[in-house]
Write an enzyme that holds these catalytic residues in place. Structure first.
Site, short mmCIF file in Angstrom:
data_model
loop_
_atom_site.label_atom_id
_atom_site.label_comp_id
_atom_site.label_asym_id
_atom_site.label_seq_id
_atom_site.Cartn_x
_atom_site.Cartn_y
_atom_site.Cartn_z
CE LYS A 137 -3.90 2.52 1.01
NZ LYS A 137 -4.53 2.22 2.33
CG HIS A 175 -6.12 7.67 7.22
ND1 HIS A 175 -6.74 7.45 6.08
CD2 HIS A 175 -4.76 7.00 7.27
CE1 HIS A 175 -5.69 6.75 5.21
NE2 HIS A 175 -4.62 6.58 6.03
#
Length: 276
Positions: free
Chosen positions: A54, A147
């Site tokens: 990722k 986030h």
């Protein structure tokens, strides 16, 4: 032989990859997992450290010679962009010290595109978990966050100067490309890898309770409500398939950044030919 995988400990990644990590995806090899913030995986990917990894979409120009971009498993969406936070009613960032979570993160690239032509700020790369407390304590004038910080920044007494996702969507009409999943060329078949990840996503959605213990174990003391909101926002239709809109967003981001001289030029075919 085990497949090496690097993802963040964030709930969206552990939710998506739970079935693959725990051997519940038929035909997939065993997986050895490394958990690290995306700024760490961006650097590790440059060394070819993992089979599946990722990374930030902003890092792709340095990685696509060695990795295929997979059309699933990553983080794109709407209403989920990075925020620039300040303490008080600061109107701009002239002369400010801004804490950012990494110099090759998509958040920082969006920040640089947004702030072009504005008075310059001084940038410091800071571990993500230190950014909001640092701004609240006055160590930094502003912080660039991602986030779950979208849901918690008010608790630190902070204010959003700009939502870079809203800015990007208003300017382009496209979703926000945040995190990508790459497969190392010569190490893993990208078509097979995409199939494993899609099956892992399918299982995660089919019964979210199966992954709950695993997700919470890596959620860094996040409250359950925040975990659920995090997954709900970042695991969406683009996680299963980027589709035309997703690839258009990636291309727009990299083309704009290259035109501005912020990243090397990346051909659209290189960024989308993940099965080649």
């Amino acid at each position: 032989m085990a497949l090496s995988l690097a993802i963040s400990p964030c709930p969206n990644d552990t939710f998506v990859f739970d079935a693959l990590v725990h051997g519940r995806v038929p035909g997939a090899p065993p997986v050895e997992v490394t958990y690290a913030d995306v700024d760490v995986t961006n650097t590790a990917a440059e060394r070819g450290a993992f089979d599946l990894v990722k990374v930030s979409y902003a890092a792709l120009p340095w990685l696509l010679d060695d990795y295929h971009l997979l059309p699933c498993g990553g983080a794109l969406g709407r209403g989920c962009g990075p925020l620039v936070l300040t303490k008080g009613d600061r109107a701009d960032l002239a002369g400010a010290t801004v804490a950012v979570p990494g110099d090759r993160t998509t958040a920082y690239l969006l920040f640089r595109l947004w702030s072009a032509g504005q008075p310059p700020a001084r940038i410091e790369v800071v571990p993500f978990h230190e950014i909001m407390p640092g701004v609240a304590a006055g160590r930094y004038d502003a912080g660039l966050v991602i986030h779950e910080a979208r849901f918690t920044y008010h608790r630190h007494g902070l204010t959003a100067l700009v939502d870079l996702g809203e800015w990007w969507e208003a300017d382009t009409g496209l979703p926000i490309p945040l995190g990508a999943i790459l497969a190392r060329r010569g190490a893993v078949d990208p078509v097979a890898a995409a199939g494993w990840i899609r099956e892992s996503v399918r299982q995660a959605w089919a019964d979210p309770t199966v992954s709950r213990e695993y997700v919470l174990a890596h959620a860094q003391e996040m409250e359950l409500d925040v975990v659920d909101r995090h997954i709900g926002l970042y695991v969406n239709e683009f996680t299963a398939d980027l589709g035309e809109a997703g690839f258009a967003a990636v291309t727009a981001l990299l083309d704009r950044a290259a035109t501005a001289g912020l990243v090397p030029q990346t051909s659209s075919s290189r960024a989308t030919a993940w099965t080649s």
